[in-house]
Motif scaffolding. Sequence first.
Motif, short mmCIF file in Angstrom:
data_model
loop_
_atom_site.label_atom_id
_atom_site.label_comp_id
_atom_site.label_asym_id
_atom_site.label_seq_id
_atom_site.Cartn_x
_atom_site.Cartn_y
_atom_site.Cartn_z
N THR A 241 -7.63 4.70 -4.28
CA THR A 241 -8.48 5.44 -3.35
C THR A 241 -8.07 6.91 -3.43
OG1 THR A 241 -8.66 3.56 -1.84
CG2 THR A 241 -9.16 5.74 -0.94
N HIS B 84 -0.33 2.16 5.55
CA HIS B 84 0.49 2.28 4.35
C HIS B 84 1.95 1.96 4.66
CE1 HIS B 84 -3.08 4.52 3.05
NE2 HIS B 84 -2.70 4.20 1.82
N ARG C 185 0.85 -1.19 0.00
CA ARG C 185 0.00 0.00 0.00
C ARG C 185 0.89 1.24 0.00
NH1 ARG C 185 -4.39 0.41 4.39
NH2 ARG C 185 -5.23 1.88 2.86
N THR D 235 -3.24 5.07 -2.51
CA THR D 235 -4.08 6.13 -1.97
C THR D 235 -3.49 7.47 -2.40
OG1 THR D 235 -4.70 4.81 -0.04
CG2 THR D 235 -5.02 7.21 0.11
N ARG E 59 -7.96 -0.33 -7.57
CA ARG E 59 -6.89 -0.25 -6.58
C ARG E 59 -6.55 1.18 -6.19
NH1 ARG E 59 -3.69 -3.37 -10.15
NH2 ARG E 59 -1.94 -1.97 -9.72
N ALA F 146 -0.06 -3.21 -6.45
CA ALA F 146 -0.03 -2.26 -5.33
C ALA F 146 -1.35 -1.50 -5.23
CB ALA F 146 1.12 -1.29 -5.51
N GLU F 147 -1.75 -1.27 -3.99
CA GLU F 147 -2.92 -0.43 -3.72
C GLU F 147 -2.42 0.99 -3.48
OE1 GLU F 147 -5.33 -1.97 -0.62
OE2 GLU F 147 -5.43 -3.99 -1.49
#
Length: 324
Positions: free
Chosen positions: A56, A75, A2, A34, A54, A31-32
């Motif tokens: 945000t 994260h 993350r 944000t 994925r 990978a996510e």
Amino acid sequence: MRILVTGAAGFIGSHYVRTLLDDGYPGCEGAEVTVVDKLTYAGSTANLPMDHPRLTFVVGDICDGPMLARVMAGHEAVVHFAAESHVDRSIDGPLAFMRTNVEGTQSVLTAAKAAGVRTVVHVSTDEVYGSIGTGRWTEAEPVAPNSPYAASKAASDLVALAYWRTHGLDVRITRCSNNYGPYQHVEKLIPRFVTNLLSGEPVPLYGEGVNVREWLHVDDHCRAVHLVLTNGRAGEVYNVGGGTELSNKEMTARLLDLCGADWRMVRHVEDRLGHDLRYAIDDSKIRSELGYAPRWSFDDGLSGVVRWYRENPGWWKPLLRTTR
């Protein structure tokens, strides 16, 4: 993995996130991501694949500590692009630069430390070194900024290094030369000249155009940033160059040619206050330690950028009212 990316609705950060979500960086597939972005005039959700599963997206100011504390949790890494970056705007209104670039970086680092983030990459600029007549700046040189923008970035670099030395937070700094590429806001030199010429308007060239800059394709820059994230060393600074050094007059000549225009479309305007004559960095450290090398030739990159702006007027025409 993350990864939290600040300022990723802007030019460079959005390229990094698009590539990350396309699994373009080996070792970070899936990978996510944000994104935290304030969505100022220089940022737009149109720069990002907002419906990606994925991704945000959080609308927020990096100076908002409580918001960052909530978002940062969970994260493993932070890539910190968020910054006010236009030198002319910093001369007219420096307070916003000091707030976002210095206080905002402090806020990001505080939240990262509290959340137990493993690594923070702080994205900076070669402008912190000031102007150099001959030779090239190495990472060992002291910062000597000359514009309010450069001073705010130099201050943020020092804050980042202080978090490494005082708190042991794994912070790594990149300092890049001038970026170019698609999705760059029309206030910057290349997109402003290209969009002016495509609109049949003259281009404003500061002074005699003798100021020299080194040019780096945004894709090469983002690959370098990711190399520093995955393979760099804590507490280190890495210069990132593109290898092509041009005066503003030489750049103007290339853009006139690519846009099918001539020097009658150039208007010499009063030079910028405190205009640095030349930036030039030695990036042998990131090349030798991390294996970085630019992939884009400048000729291919620049012609591709002009083509992108020619083919995407719907993206840039609404931005003209913020600069003209």
